[in-house]
Structures are given as C-alpha cells and as structure tokens.
Design a protein around this motif. Structure first.
Motif, mmCIF file in Angstrom:
data_model
loop_
_atom_site.group_PDB
_atom_site.id
_atom_site.type_symbol
_atom_site.label_atom_id
_atom_site.label_comp_id
_atom_site.label_asym_id
_atom_site.label_seq_id
_atom_site.Cartn_x
_atom_site.Cartn_y
_atom_site.Cartn_z
ATOM 1 N N GLY A 39 0.790 -1.226 0.000
ATOM 2 C CA GLY A 39 0.000 0.000 0.000
ATOM 3 C C GLY A 39 0.823 1.277 0.000
ATOM 4 N N LYS A 42 4.010 1.491 -4.575
ATOM 5 C CA LYS A 42 4.972 0.951 -5.545
ATOM 6 C C LYS A 42 4.331 0.712 -6.903
ATOM 7 N N THR A 43 3.194 0.008 -6.893
ATOM 8 C CA THR A 43 2.515 -0.277 -8.158
ATOM 9 C C THR A 43 2.006 1.007 -8.795
ATOM 10 N N THR A 44 1.511 1.919 -7.982
ATOM 11 C CA THR A 44 1.045 3.208 -8.498
ATOM 12 C C THR A 44 2.180 3.937 -9.215
HETATM 13 P P1 ADP Z 1 1.746 -1.147 -3.351
HETATM 14 O O1 ADP Z 1 1.971 -1.597 -4.761
HETATM 15 O O2 ADP Z 1 2.946 -0.498 -2.731
HETATM 16 O O3 ADP Z 1 1.228 -2.232 -2.469
HETATM 17 P P2 ADP Z 1 -0.366 0.501 -4.477
HETATM 18 O O4 ADP Z 1 0.359 1.410 -5.403
HETATM 19 O O5 ADP Z 1 -1.084 -0.639 -5.096
HETATM 20 O O6 ADP Z 1 0.624 0.014 -3.339
HETATM 21 O O7 ADP Z 1 -1.435 1.342 -3.650
HETATM 22 C C1 ADP Z 1 -1.074 2.527 -2.969
HETATM 23 C C2 ADP Z 1 -2.291 3.120 -2.295
HETATM 24 O O8 ADP Z 1 -3.222 3.594 -3.258
HETATM 25 C C3 ADP Z 1 -3.045 2.137 -1.434
HETATM 26 O O9 ADP Z 1 -3.502 2.804 -0.295
HETATM 27 C C4 ADP Z 1 -4.204 1.704 -2.323
HETATM 28 O O10 ADP Z 1 -5.307 1.350 -1.539
HETATM 29 C C5 ADP Z 1 -4.468 2.961 -3.114
HETATM 30 N N1 ADP Z 1 -5.000 2.619 -4.453
HETATM 31 C C6 ADP Z 1 -4.429 1.802 -5.347
HETATM 32 N N2 ADP Z 1 -5.165 1.728 -6.467
HETATM 33 C C7 ADP Z 1 -6.229 2.542 -6.268
HETATM 34 C C8 ADP Z 1 -7.371 2.915 -7.075
HETATM 35 N N3 ADP Z 1 -7.520 2.435 -8.310
HETATM 36 N N4 ADP Z 1 -8.262 3.781 -6.536
HETATM 37 C C9 ADP Z 1 -8.097 4.297 -5.295
HETATM 38 N N5 ADP Z 1 -7.056 3.976 -4.503
HETATM 39 C C10 ADP Z 1 -6.122 3.124 -4.971
#
Ligand code: ADP
Ligand code: MG
Length: 359
Positions: A39, A42-44
């Motif tokens: 969370g 990273k993926t974002t």
């Molecule tokens: P990681 O890859 O580090 O686990 P993410 O990048 O997936 O983290 O997510 C970062 C944050 O953004 C998290 O709090 C997640 O809940 C939120 N998030 C991810 N995708 C979405 C989305 N499509 N809409 C709203 N919030 C999102």
C-alpha cells in the motif's frame, strides 16, 4: 545518459491517496528497485511510469523525451517500455514464440528477422529452442522467462517489473533473480523493479527507492539504505530496527555523522553511546537495527525485553525481542535463546534521528 527522469510527480486517487512529489532518476543501464510496505504506492508509481495513470502535476522524461508535462501526456504504447508483471503475463492461446514476437509484430516487423530475434531473445533468457512450445507446457519459472523475453525483445528504453518473481518458489526464484540481473547488465537495460522483499531489493539494486504512504523516503544505494537510513521508517522497514525515544545527555565531541563521545539516555535512564547521529535534535529517537545490539542476561543490558521468536540464520540466531511497545531484531551467536524468556539487550550502535525529520 539519463534514461528516466521524474520531477515532482503527483498522482491522486479519488480517495485522496496516490503519489506525492515523486522525483527520481535512473541512468542508462541502472537497476532501480522500489520497495516499501504493502500500500505504499509501488505499483502506483510503476503504473505512472508506464503511462497507465496520468499525474495531476509534475514532469517525466524517458531517454530525454518529454512524456509527461503540463501540456503533454504520452500513452503507454508511445513510451518504448517493456513490462513484466507477477501473474497472467503470458498469453495462453499463443505459442512461446508468438508471445515473444508480439512487440515486434505490433511495430510492423515481419518475416525472418522476427524469427531470428525471437530465437536470439529466447536464448538470452535460457529458453533456447522453445519457440513452438505452448505456455501451459511450461513451468512457472519458464513462463516468467517468456514474459521477460517479451519485455526486452524490442530493446525498450526502460523495463518495468512489478513483483515479477514473487509468485515463484525458492531456489528457482533466487536463480532467476541472478540471471535477470546478469541479463540486464549484459544488455545495458535500465530496470525499475518493484518488490516488497527487502532482501531481493538489496541483492538486485544499484539504487533503492524506499516508499511510504505515496512518498519516496530515501533513494540511495543499498549500502546507504542499510547503514545510513534517512529516517526512522527506513531503519525500521529495512533493518527491523526498534525505535526508542531518548534524551540527549553528555558532551558533544562528535561531527555531523558521528555520535562522537555523545550519549543519550533511554526512558529507563540507561545511557547509550556509539550511535551515528543523523539529523537535528527535536524529539530524538534511537533506531537500533540487528547489527546494533546484542542479547545478554536480563538486567545486564540497556533494556530488558521478551523473546518473541528465534530464527536460525547463517550468521547466528535472529532473535526478535519486544521491549515495551517496540520490537527489535538482534543477531546473536552462541546459545539459542528461548521464546518467552526475559533477556537483556545491550545497544552497541544505532542511528539517532530527530522524530520530526525535515525531508
Ligand atoms: P503497493 O503496490 O505499494 O502495495 P499501491 O500502489 O497498489 O501500493 O497502492 C497505494 C495506495 O493507493 C493504497 O492505499 C491503495 O489502496 C491505493 N490505491 C491503489 N489503487 C487505487 C485505485 N484504483 N483507486 C483508489 N485507490 C487506490
Ligand atoms: Mg503493488
């Protein structure tokens, strides 16, 4: 040459989360790892680099060309990137060769050149002669090799990996990790590699970006991330450090990067020396990592704690000790401590931070 450059990128999800003021560069041939808890963004960040998410502000360049600015936004297919994801990366209805050839076909290439480059790329990833195989006849590791081949065949500017090896079991995973690193070096590929696995990041990266809550907390080489954490969070995340509030005590003989003859006092009054001093002195916190302490008899250390777990490690026992509401991991040689025992912990080092670090 700078392969990737992000300047003050901000991304907002509807809930208010996203990315905050992300600046990051990668030189050509550099292997960058993004680490952080689940969370942390990273993926974002990877999806933003890929072009699947549009920042609300900030700029990005890939090989010198602007892909994001106030006035411009290039889509994923225009950025010259390769991508490898954790799962579902290989199309089951195509042969291995067709999977790998796909990026070349999309760019309009045909004929024997495609066949030759597919064969060459399959050899590079250790799948020589497998072009006609069906993906369902391959092991998980071989399927990830197909995905890697497909990501690199078009000679991308940057290859993005999202937990690309996380679904594989050891020792296959370590094997493929080593080969991936060698391959990126051989081909001078620039890589941005997301993992939640600290050891994997330390093993692979030229530079590590540690993320927390949508921000990059530290971006430096693995040695510095371990030995000179910028922030208590980095010490805790990378080294399982315990964080202890302290007060300053004793003389000041140290320079900026050295505790010198300085001492701090823990809340129980015991004095600690030998730490590295990082920042200003508002609400100081001592971060104690696994190399910064040793286990001793109860009452003989700086603090007493309870043994929560004991794991065997090549270098000794990794003992997790809870001290009040903190937990720290201490590497210990000698007798195996028992879970539930009360032990002493003697601090031999650590890093002193200000709790309110200016970033
Ligand atoms: P990681 O890859 O580090 O686990 P993410 O990048 O997936 O983290 O997510 C970062 C944050 O953004 C998290 O709090 C997640 O809940 C939120 N998030 C991810 N995708 C979405 C989305 N499509 N809409 C709203 N919030 C999102
Ligand atoms: Mg993720």
């Amino acid at each position: 040459m700078t392969a990737l450059e992000l300047n003050d990128i901000n991304v907002r999800y509807p809930g208010g989360g996203g990315l905050f003021d992300i600046s990051l560069t990668a030189q050509t041939g550099e292997f960058i790892c993004l680490v952080g808890p689940s969370g942390s963004g990273k993926t974002t960040l990877l999806r933003t680099i890929a072009g699947f998410l549009r920042p609300v502000s900030g700029g990005m360049r890939i090989n010198g060309s602007e892909v994001v600015s106030d006035s411009a936004f290039l889509g994923p297919d225009k950025r010259g990137l390769g991508m490898v994801f954790q799962d579902h990366a290989v199309w089951p209805h195509m042969s291995v060769g067709e999977n790998v050839a796909y990026p070349l076909r999309v760019s309009g290439l045909k004929g024997p050149e495609v066949r030759d480059r597919v064969a060459q790329t399959l050899t590079q990833v250790g799948l020589a002669g497998m072009a006609d195989r069906r993906p369902d006849s391959l092991s998980g590791g071989q399927r990830q090799r197909v995905a890697i081949a497909r990501a690199i065949i078009a000679k991308p500017n940057v290859v993005l990996f999202d937990e690309a090896l996380s679904s594989l079991d050891e020792p296959l995973r370590a094997d493929l990790r080593g080969q991936l690193k060698a391959l990126t070096e051989e081909l001078s590929l620039t890589a941005v590699y997301v993992t939640h696995d600290r050891s994997e990041a330390l093993a692979l990266a030229d530079r590590i970006a540690v993320l927390n809550a949508g921000r990059i907390i530290q971006y430096s080489d693995p040695q510095r991330v371990l030995n000179a954490p910028q922030d208590p969070f980095v010490a805790q995340f990378m080294s399982d450090a315990g964080l202890f509030p302290v007060t300053l005590a004793g003389g000041d003989g140290g320079g900026e990067r050295s505790g010198g003859d300085r001492a701090v006092a823990l809340e129980n009054g015991s004095r600690v020396t030998g730490f590295t001093r990082m920042h200003a002195e508002v609400d100081p916190i001592l971060a104690v990592g696994e190399g910064d302490a040793r286990v001793c008899s109860a009452g003989e250390g700086h603090v007493d704690g309870t043994v929560e777990s004991v794991l065997f490690d090549r270098a000794g026992w990794l003992v997790q000790v809870s001290v009040g509401d903190q937990a720290l991991t201490v590497l210990t040689a000698g007798d195996r401590p028992r879970v539930g025992d009360t032990v002493g912990v003697r601090f031999t080092g650590g890093t002193l931070f200000s709790h309110e670090n200016p970033r």
